[in-house]
Design an enzyme around this catalytic site. Structure first.
Site, PDB file in Angstrom:
ATOM      1  CE  LYS A  57      -4.070   2.006   0.485  1.00 17.63           C
ATOM      2  NZ  LYS A  57      -3.649   2.860  -0.295  1.00 17.63           N
ATOM      3  CE  LYS A  81       4.271   7.104   6.970  1.00 21.80           C
ATOM      4  NZ  LYS A  81       3.373   7.973   5.903  1.00 21.80           N
ATOM      5  CE  LYS A  93       5.029   7.743  -0.872  1.00 20.72           C
ATOM      6  NZ  LYS A  93       3.793   8.021   0.202  1.00 20.72           N
ATOM      7  CB  THR A 177      -2.555  13.047   6.344  1.00 24.12           C
ATOM      8  OG1 THR A 177      -2.534  11.943   5.621  1.00 24.12           O
ATOM      9  CG2 THR A 177      -0.999  13.282   7.039  1.00 24.12           C
ATOM     10  CG  ASN A 208      -4.791  17.513   1.619  1.00 21.25           C
ATOM     11  OD1 ASN A 208      -5.789  17.641   1.579  1.00 21.25           O
ATOM     12  ND2 ASN A 208      -4.536  16.243   2.214  1.00 21.25           N
ATOM     13  CB  SER A 335      -5.515   4.573   2.720  1.00 29.07           C
ATOM     14  OG  SER A 335      -5.464   5.777   1.830  1.00 29.07           O
TER      15      SER A 335
END
Length: 403
Positions: A57, A81, A93, A177, A208, A335
């Site tokens: 992910k 994470k 990524k 986030t 963001n 997510s």
């Protein structure tokens, strides 16, 4: 720091050798017909660090400075994470070397679709699930979803997260986030016995993550005394009018161009505050400025904003550093929630999403704090220990490595 954490856990050197590089890495060329009729070839990357715990992910960033090494490092951090937050994922990524600020919407759409075509054999809802990252958003995720659906010839909303709500996105994903950083800061304030109301905070970054975070802090009575974007920074010891600044910024989070008396990002980091939150790019706190920071603690909202040597210097000064792989994990947590909702075909309220996000952040923070106390180490190293433990155990049980 990876090697240090492996040694603390008492694992063999082969664990370090196994985890220091991604299991898979793909570099692709993406031809895109530009609006002027010419074809430009863009370079794209996808790194999959480890899939022992489940599908990988991780986000996809569009940025002119994207490199292969950066993408590989970010995939590794994403694995950590997922480990510390207990998600059934490994880290991945992606990135494309481009400058979206100089591209039209049609060019961005063609680039987004081209990237999916290039990596389609490696990604999917049970293999590798992309998401937004730097300079990508829900619209880009929608184009990528549509392209993947055309390739696979069936509707697959779980292929990608960070989508618009109408296409299977989750409530609370866009702000996840920032909310995660906020919940982490609340835990830190309790740990340090320091009330949030009236606390002076600098948020370095106003996109963001930084923008939403500054707004949430302002709403609960925190005094946001400094913000920064790609062009410069603004500082006011009496506090900034965050709603006004948010109303002025452009689609790339730029607002300082409208003001005089702008300082540099580097100067902002050294201004007086209670909490410094780097929320933009990596490597901004180094040995050159670590001894100049005038904050009580640092909360890493960006990926890798503080070098290992700088963390050591801050520790010696008594400045607590809350690690990025904890503080900014809200994005991957929600997510995961979006992916679960897509798989179930049942969608949650915003209140449910935020409540479950807060539970995850609190549990992860507590585990890391306990690990730090158990081994007598800082929170950054403790986060690595917790993240590596889960990846290594799963890899060992599969018979891939000996612990």
């Amino acid at each position: 720091m990876l090697k240090e954490a492996v040694d603390i856990l008492g694992y063999s050197n082969e664990v370090f050798e196994f985890l220091k590089e991604p299991m898979r890495f793909l570099e692709v060329n993406i031809p895109v017909k530009m609006d002027n009729g010419q074809t430009k070839v863009f370079t794209g990357y996808r790194a999959q660090h480890n899939d022992a715990n489940g599908p990988t992910k991780g986000g996809i960033r569009f940025h002119p400075d994207v490199t292969a090494d950066e993408v590989k490092a970010l995939a590794g951090w994403m694995s950590l994470k997922c480990g510390i937050t207990g998600l059934p994922y490994g880290g991945a990524k992606g990135g494309i070397v481009c400058d979206p600020r100089n591209m039209s919407m049609n060019e961005l759409e063609r680039l987004s679709r081209g990237y999916v075509r290039a990596v389609s054999q490696l990604v999917g809802p049970t293999k590798d699930i992309p998401a937004p990252d730097m300079y990508t958003n829900s619209q880009i995720m929608a184009w990528m979803l549509d392209e993947y659906d055309h390739i696979r010839e069936f509707d697959s909303p779980g292929f990608i997260t960070g989508k618009p709500l109408v296409l299977g996105g989750s409530e609370g994903r866009e702000t996840a986030t920032s909310k995660g950083v906020l919940y982490t800061l609340q835990m830190v304030s309790e740990l340090q016995n320091m009330p949030l109301e009236g606390m002076k905070v600098i948020v370095q970054g106003f996109g963001n993550v930084g923008g939403y975070l500054a707004y949430y802090l302002h709403e609960i009575g925190v005094k946001v005394v400094g913000i920064a974007d790609a062009l410069g920074a603004i500082y006011d010891a009496d506090g900034l009018n965050i709603p006004d600044l948010l109303g002025r910024r452009d689609s790339f989070g730029i607002v300082t161009a409208q003001f005089e008396n702008v300082i540099t990002n580097e100067q902002l980091l050294e201004q007086e505050c209670d909490v410094l939150i780097p929320a933009a790019i990596g490597g901004v706190i180094t040995t050159e400025n670590a001894d100049k920071l005038k904050c009580k603690f640092v909360v890493e909202a960006a990926n890798g904003p503080t070098t290992k040597e700088a963390i050591q210097m801050l520790n010696e000064r008594g400045v607590l550093v809350v690690p990025d792989i904890l503080a900014n994990s809200g994005g991957v947590i929600v997510s995961y929630f979006e992916w679960c909702q897509n798989n179930q075909g049942y969608y949650w309220t915003k209140e449910t999403v935020e409540e479950r996000l807060k539970e995850k952040i609190h549990a992860s923070f507590t585990n890391i704090q306990n690990t730090a106390e158990q081994f007598g180490i800082n929170m950054k190293t403790a986060a690595y220990v917790e993240g590596i433990r889960k990846i290594a155990e799963a890899s060992g049980l599969r018979g891939w490595i000996n612990l």
